[in-house]
Design an enzyme around this catalytic site. Structure first.
Site, PDB file in Angstrom:
ATOM      1  N   ASP A   1     -13.693  14.843  -2.787  1.00 21.19           N
ATOM      2  CA  ASP A   1     -13.306  13.630  -2.482  1.00 21.19           C
ATOM      3  C   ASP A   1     -13.902  12.927  -3.853  1.00 21.19           C
ATOM      4  O   ASP A   1     -15.095  12.983  -4.086  1.00 21.19           O
ATOM      5  CB  ASP A   1     -14.111  12.929  -1.298  1.00 21.19           C
ATOM      6  CG  ASP A   1     -14.134  11.443  -0.979  1.00 21.19           C
ATOM      7  OD1 ASP A   1     -14.370  10.888   0.057  1.00 21.19           O
ATOM      8  OD2 ASP A   1     -13.666  10.855  -2.007  1.00 21.19           O
ATOM      9  N   ILE A   2     -13.062  12.184  -4.440  1.00 18.56           N
ATOM     10  CA  ILE A   2     -13.465  11.568  -5.726  1.00 18.56           C
ATOM     11  C   ILE A   2     -14.606  10.468  -5.810  1.00 18.56           C
ATOM     12  O   ILE A   2     -15.322  10.336  -6.682  1.00 18.56           O
ATOM     13  CB  ILE A   2     -12.169  11.042  -6.559  1.00 18.56           C
ATOM     14  CG1 ILE A   2     -12.360  11.295  -8.009  1.00 18.56           C
ATOM     15  CG2 ILE A   2     -11.887   9.550  -6.038  1.00 18.56           C
ATOM     16  CD1 ILE A   2     -11.186  10.673  -8.835  1.00 18.56           C
TER      17      ILE A   2
ATOM     18  N   ASN B   1      -2.739   0.284  -7.334  1.00 14.26           N
ATOM     19  CA  ASN B   1      -1.460  -0.462  -7.197  1.00 14.26           C
ATOM     20  C   ASN B   1      -1.532  -1.408  -8.219  1.00 14.26           C
ATOM     21  O   ASN B   1      -2.223  -1.768  -8.851  1.00 14.26           O
ATOM     22  CB  ASN B   1      -1.624  -1.454  -5.650  1.00 14.26           C
ATOM     23  CG  ASN B   1      -0.580  -2.075  -5.373  1.00 14.26           C
ATOM     24  OD1 ASN B   1      -0.374  -3.172  -5.803  1.00 14.26           O
ATOM     25  ND2 ASN B   1       0.401  -1.686  -4.460  1.00 14.26           N
TER      26      ASN B   1
ATOM     27  N   ASP C   1      -6.670   4.465  -3.631  1.00 10.84           N
ATOM     28  CA  ASP C   1      -7.101   3.344  -4.021  1.00 10.84           C
ATOM     29  C   ASP C   1      -7.676   2.550  -2.863  1.00 10.84           C
ATOM     30  O   ASP C   1      -8.753   1.975  -3.070  1.00 10.84           O
ATOM     31  CB  ASP C   1      -5.534   2.585  -4.184  1.00 10.84           C
ATOM     32  CG  ASP C   1      -5.786   1.401  -4.879  1.00 10.84           C
ATOM     33  OD1 ASP C   1      -4.558   0.656  -4.907  1.00 10.84           O
ATOM     34  OD2 ASP C   1      -6.850   0.930  -5.413  1.00 10.84           O
TER      35      ASP C   1
ATOM     36  N   GLY D   1       0.849  11.236  -4.218  1.00 12.77           N
ATOM     37  CA  GLY D   1       0.526  10.941  -2.567  1.00 12.77           C
ATOM     38  C   GLY D   1       1.784  10.078  -2.095  1.00 12.77           C
ATOM     39  O   GLY D   1       3.122  10.243  -2.025  1.00 12.77           O
TER      40      GLY D   1
ATOM     41  N   TYR E   1       3.235   7.808  -3.731  1.00 11.93           N
ATOM     42  CA  TYR E   1       4.372   7.873  -4.889  1.00 11.93           C
ATOM     43  C   TYR E   1       5.213   8.929  -4.995  1.00 11.93           C
ATOM     44  O   TYR E   1       6.173   8.894  -5.761  1.00 11.93           O
ATOM     45  CB  TYR E   1       3.953   7.354  -6.155  1.00 11.93           C
ATOM     46  CG  TYR E   1       3.621   5.887  -6.408  1.00 11.93           C
ATOM     47  CD1 TYR E   1       3.896   4.883  -5.275  1.00 11.93           C
ATOM     48  CD2 TYR E   1       3.044   5.213  -7.325  1.00 11.93           C
ATOM     49  CE1 TYR E   1       3.455   3.692  -5.339  1.00 11.93           C
ATOM     50  CE2 TYR E   1       2.727   3.736  -7.648  1.00 11.93           C
ATOM     51  CZ  TYR E   1       3.007   3.152  -6.295  1.00 11.93           C
ATOM     52  OH  TYR E   1       2.792   1.671  -6.631  1.00 11.93           O
TER      53      TYR E   1
HETATM   54  N1  APR Z   1     -10.392  11.881  -3.412  1.00 15.60           N
HETATM   55  C1  APR Z   1      -9.586  12.047  -4.354  1.00 15.60           C
HETATM   56  N2  APR Z   1      -8.249  12.187  -4.353  1.00 15.60           N
HETATM   57  C2  APR Z   1      -7.516  11.579  -3.248  1.00 15.60           C
HETATM   58  C3  APR Z   1      -8.428  10.835  -2.136  1.00 15.60           C
HETATM   59  C4  APR Z   1     -10.120  10.977  -2.381  1.00 15.60           C
HETATM   60  N3  APR Z   1     -10.831  10.297  -1.645  1.00 15.60           N
HETATM   61  N4  APR Z   1      -7.712  10.195  -1.278  1.00 15.60           N
HETATM   62  C5  APR Z   1      -6.381  10.634  -1.678  1.00 15.60           C
HETATM   63  N5  APR Z   1      -6.489  11.423  -2.663  1.00 15.60           N
HETATM   64  C6  APR Z   1      -5.321  11.988  -3.201  1.00 15.60           C
HETATM   65  C7  APR Z   1      -3.946  12.159  -2.589  1.00 15.60           C
HETATM   66  O1  APR Z   1      -4.122  13.463  -2.180  1.00 15.60           O
HETATM   67  C8  APR Z   1      -3.044  12.518  -3.636  1.00 15.60           C
HETATM   68  O2  APR Z   1      -2.989  13.817  -4.210  1.00 15.60           O
HETATM   69  O3  APR Z   1      -4.877  11.044  -4.470  1.00 15.60           O
HETATM   70  C9  APR Z   1      -3.587  11.628  -4.897  1.00 15.60           C
HETATM   71  C10 APR Z   1      -2.753  10.203  -4.859  1.00 15.60           C
HETATM   72  O4  APR Z   1      -2.243   9.984  -3.565  1.00 15.60           O
HETATM   73  P1  APR Z   1      -2.390   8.259  -3.489  1.00 15.60           P
HETATM   74  O5  APR Z   1      -3.600   7.821  -3.350  1.00 15.60           O
HETATM   75  O6  APR Z   1      -1.434   8.289  -2.242  1.00 15.60           O
HETATM   76  O7  APR Z   1      -1.617   7.441  -4.548  1.00 15.60           O
HETATM   77  P2  APR Z   1      -0.295   7.532  -5.493  1.00 15.60           P
HETATM   78  O8  APR Z   1       0.626   8.568  -4.859  1.00 15.60           O
HETATM   79  O9  APR Z   1      -0.715   7.816  -6.679  1.00 15.60           O
HETATM   80  O10 APR Z   1       0.501   6.194  -4.983  1.00 15.60           O
HETATM   81  C11 APR Z   1      -0.410   5.191  -5.649  1.00 15.60           C
HETATM   82  O11 APR Z   1      -0.356   4.227  -3.399  1.00 15.60           O
HETATM   83  O12 APR Z   1      -2.068   3.684  -1.925  1.00 15.60           O
HETATM   84  C12 APR Z   1      -1.147   3.256  -2.790  1.00 15.60           C
HETATM   85  O13 APR Z   1      -2.459   1.227  -3.626  1.00 15.60           O
HETATM   86  C13 APR Z   1      -1.718   2.390  -4.130  1.00 15.60           C
HETATM   87  O14 APR Z   1       0.329   1.485  -4.946  1.00 15.60           O
HETATM   88  C14 APR Z   1      -0.679   2.604  -5.055  1.00 15.60           C
HETATM   89  C15 APR Z   1       0.119   3.774  -4.697  1.00 15.60           C
END
Ligand code: APR
Length: 187
Positions: free
Chosen positions: A13-14, A27, A37, A127, A129
């Site tokens: 978890d980052i 976002n 996010d 994720g 996106y």
């Molecule tokens: N630690 C590390 N990585 C994580 C965590 C975490 N706690 N939670 C989720 N992820 C990973 C997901 O598994 C995915 O591989 O982060 C990656 C990106 O996924 P999302 O968070 O869904 O974001 P993304 O696909 O980049 O889309 C961004 O989604 O949630 C909205 O506000 C955000 O508009 C933005 C968009």
């Protein structure tokens, strides 16, 4: 003798990983959303959210794809959060690859500007996106590998994979890499 730069792959978890700068897949509004996010905004707390709101107002409410801004990390184990906007995957013909490359590159530029020695990346755009994970991993790793030697202050880049699929993809790419200038660690 210049310090050997490092790239480390971790499944974690980052928000639990201590570095100088944590990258958020943000976002466009910078006001939070879902996925990584959401958890970064929630755990960083009010101070970071206030800075995000200030930048939101300064830039007219929307950060373009591929751009990056830095705020305090608030209660998270870092000094900074670098908020970058990855592309939403459509069909691959709407500059998605270039935008994703710029999200990694401009996050590194920002980290170097703020003298961050270590930086952690989530798997941007893979994720909500919906960016195809294999292509996104190749862009992430390729962009970092090719540009890291240019960033004087950055010593260590962490790729933090939350899900097993991304971790396996990153591991298969990184295991087959051998770069004399960069030490690659897989945890
Ligand atoms: N630690 C590390 N990585 C994580 C965590 C975490 N706690 N939670 C989720 N992820 C990973 C997901 O598994 C995915 O591989 O982060 C990656 C990106 O996924 P999302 O968070 O869904 O974001 P993304 O696909 O980049 O889309 C961004 O989604 O949630 C909205 O506000 C955000 O508009 C933005 C968009």
């Amino acid at each position: 003798m210049s310090l050997l730069k490092k790239i480390t792959l971790v499944q974690d978890d980052i928000t639990k990983f201590t570095v100088n700068a944590i990258v958020n897949s943000a976002n466009k509004s910078l006001l939070g959303g879902g996925g990584v996010d959401y958890i970064i905004h929630k755990k960083a707390g009010a101070e970071m959210q206030k800075e995000c709101r200030r930048i939101h107002d300064e830039i007219g409410g929307s950060l373009p794809n591929g751009h990056a801004v830095a705020t305090t990390a608030g209660n998270l184990p870092a000094q900074f959060i670098i908020h970058t906007v990855g592309p939403r995957w459509l069909d691959g013909s709407k500059n998605e690859a270039e935008d994703l490359c710029n999200a990694y590159l401009n996050s590194l530029v920002k980290a170097n500007d703020i003298l961050a020695k270590s930086i952690s990346f989530p798997n941007i755009s893979t994720g909500v996106y919906n960016y195809p994970k294999q292509e996104a991993a190749e862009i992430a790793i390729g962009t970092v590998l090719s540009s890291l030697p240019n960033f004087e202050h950055i010593e260590h880049v962490y790729f933090i994979c939350y899900d097993q699929e991304n971790y396996n993809i990153y591991k298969s790419i990184l295991t087959n890499l051998d770069d004399p200038k960069i030490q690659i660690n897989i945890i």
